[in-house]
Design an enzyme around this catalytic site. Sequence first.
Site, mmCIF file in Angstrom:
data_model
loop_
_atom_site.group_PDB
_atom_site.id
_atom_site.type_symbol
_atom_site.label_atom_id
_atom_site.label_comp_id
_atom_site.label_asym_id
_atom_site.label_seq_id
_atom_site.Cartn_x
_atom_site.Cartn_y
_atom_site.Cartn_z
ATOM 1 N N CYS A 267 0.954 -1.189 0.119
ATOM 2 C CA CYS A 267 -0.135 0.157 -0.121
ATOM 3 C C CYS A 267 0.869 1.163 -0.142
ATOM 4 C CB CYS A 267 -0.887 0.033 1.217
ATOM 5 S SG CYS A 267 -2.313 -1.013 0.935
ATOM 6 N N TYR A 311 -1.073 4.500 0.977
ATOM 7 C CA TYR A 311 -2.343 4.934 -0.084
ATOM 8 C C TYR A 311 -2.164 6.328 -0.862
ATOM 9 C CZ TYR A 311 -5.616 0.934 0.634
ATOM 10 O OH TYR A 311 -6.270 -0.246 0.591
ATOM 11 N N TRP A 329 -4.022 6.361 4.802
ATOM 12 C CA TRP A 329 -4.339 4.925 5.253
ATOM 13 C C TRP A 329 -3.534 4.369 6.147
ATOM 14 C CZ3 TRP A 329 -1.448 0.255 4.688
ATOM 15 C CH2 TRP A 329 -2.186 -0.858 5.056
ATOM 16 N N TYR A 529 -10.013 -5.290 -6.475
ATOM 17 C CA TYR A 529 -9.059 -4.737 -5.516
ATOM 18 C C TYR A 529 -7.777 -5.210 -5.434
ATOM 19 C CZ TYR A 529 -8.002 -2.766 -0.838
ATOM 20 O OH TYR A 529 -7.549 -1.782 0.123
ATOM 21 N N HIS A 530 -6.623 -4.349 -5.583
ATOM 22 C CA HIS A 530 -5.248 -4.876 -5.512
ATOM 23 C C HIS A 530 -4.648 -5.452 -6.850
ATOM 24 C CE1 HIS A 530 -5.167 -4.849 -0.910
ATOM 25 N NE2 HIS A 530 -4.845 -3.846 -1.416
ATOM 26 N N HIS A 615 -2.711 -0.045 -6.787
ATOM 27 C CA HIS A 615 -4.033 0.286 -6.215
ATOM 28 C C HIS A 615 -4.600 1.359 -7.501
ATOM 29 C CE1 HIS A 615 -2.525 -1.064 -2.378
ATOM 30 N NE2 HIS A 615 -3.797 -1.165 -2.207
#
Length: 673
Positions: A267, A311, A329, A529-530, A615
């Site tokens: 992240c 993030y 984040w 997601y990811h 992301h």
Amino acid sequence: MAILRYACVALSLTAGCLADMLSARLIEELARVQMKPGEVLPMVAEARKLDKSQWTATADSFQSGNPPSAAIDGSTSTFWHSQYNPNLPLPHNITIDMQQVMNINGLVLTPRQDGTSNGNIGQHTVQVSTDNKVWTTVSYGTFLDDSEVKTVPFVTTPARWLRILAATEAGNRGTWTSIADIGVTTGTLTTGSPAAIGSWGPTVEFPITLVSGAVIGSTGQLLTWSSFLPNQFTGSSTGQTFTSTYDPSTKLVTQYVISNTGHDMFCTGLSLDNQGGPIVTGGNSAPDTSRYNGGSKTWALQANMNIARGYQAHVTLSDGRVFTVGGSWSGGQGGKNGEVYDPVANKWTLLPGCPVAPMLTADAGGVYRADNHGWLFAWKNNYVFQAGPSVAMNWYGISGTGSQASAGSRTGDTDAMCGDAVMYDAVAGNILAVGGSSSYSNVPATTNAHIITIGTPPTAAKVTTVASMQYARAFANGVVLPNGQVFIVGGQSTPVPFSDDTAQFTPELWDPTTQKFTAMAPQAAARVYHSIALLMPDATVFSGGGGLCGNCATNHRDGQFFSPPYLFTSSGARATRPVISAISATTVKVGTSFSVTTGSAATQFSIIRYASTTHTVNTDQRRIPLTPTAISGTKYTLTLPSDPGVVVPGQYMVFAMNSNGVPSVAKTILVTN
């Protein structure tokens, strides 16, 4: 959650505190999808419900008591094992005869479950056949050395026979191979010519869940990584990162564990420096900065940021520095104003004139989500253009102590968290912005599409609404192609982390001439997601990853390469590609010329900056169309734009295209100031 996060920052992110914080974060995310940590969703079990009573299995060898039939008897307490008394060398193989041709689209492989890892498969190939003579490879790669069920999706293919070839033992413990159970999944064949909808290649299996990735220009390899574990980011982080590389020339996937930096690179902020190496900031190790050297293939820890982040987005500037902003984040919530990194001095400097507040979204999750994943573009006069995800757009000046000015708003759009923005024509200042949702999760995504055109900063950007996508998407990825088209892949119509529900399997191709989207061939796995997507030097697109939630069925340790329609003739055959036979220089200064010689006539040229992504954020990629200024036979002279804000220094792929729009395999140049 907020108390845990602030407390960890105050205690310098001790391991135990970080574990509590991360575990709480994952539980919070999983609760939204009504899934318990470690729960395996039904799709694995469903694959085993196919009637296997008539199937037969043969193998190159087996140990007495462990016949190949044990791999299809429906029991995980029995297993096939290659002969080890006396020992036989690798490779080993097992072939399943399903007795009838079926349209299959996945393999479900269960390693032995008796507590022993001997025989776990590492490097492997999966092939299918309708006649037991002609075999088609549908998947290859490297499995993680563990006892988890391996789900291997691939393009739906008619087959009666399925064969698994094991080239290595995952733990290098010996020359054995074992499998407890084999199942298959069935699907529907895709119709349509590759000339219209493109084509997906075999699945590539990785020993990690792919969350971040970069294409390294010096090697042409795809570098990917997850977190301090290969399949999850929670627990007591040890300050290491599981990484894997894919080598297109050998088709081998190799695993590494990066521990020398002490940086858990999950992240993070991410962009490629002016030499083509990834610079990675924050994430699980919120203050940290790491840098990858593509030449030596090594990571090194750099100076800490002034503000701990996760993030956040960051972008490499025309002068080689790196600007970052946002990132609540991790490292505490709010106040994540801009700062800039000088890689020569190895120093971060706060920019008080670059506040994060103007780019916040109105996310239901508050500032924890509102400053995430900025759409940042390096531009002229040492400015950065922030195109989203907030509906408000901004200019950030990076000179001196920094500055900020409004660039207007995306008229007709909403906040577009986890949408995509792609600079498909840097010479014209054109950016395609698509999709996203008004909050990070549990809010429907949009089909919105806009062209944003930027000029001399800090003047307002021009925003033009164009025809919408066919499918609503957030958590998708956008990739610019050599001809200026933009490939949009994956995503969900309602974004929910760690869930494959509402996944969009059908990608779309946007054409800048018609300004319309066309549906492409569906991919084999959910990419939500990811997940990541990147342009490769051979003009294909890699799409892979998703998940990272422990022992759950939404972990996707695989990817596929998509061949766009431009790689096919009208009949669906592979097109003959132009070849760049010579290039006059591998290092070219901004504003200067270089020559390209091709094996046959070329009509178009472009350069595309090598890219990195995590992301949905890819601040590196930009396409620069180049027009020949002098032609002699098949030798062409190309001149780079003179502004380093347009052609940001770094490594670029050089593509030549013929009159049919077919691109060459790229050559690499380094653009310098």
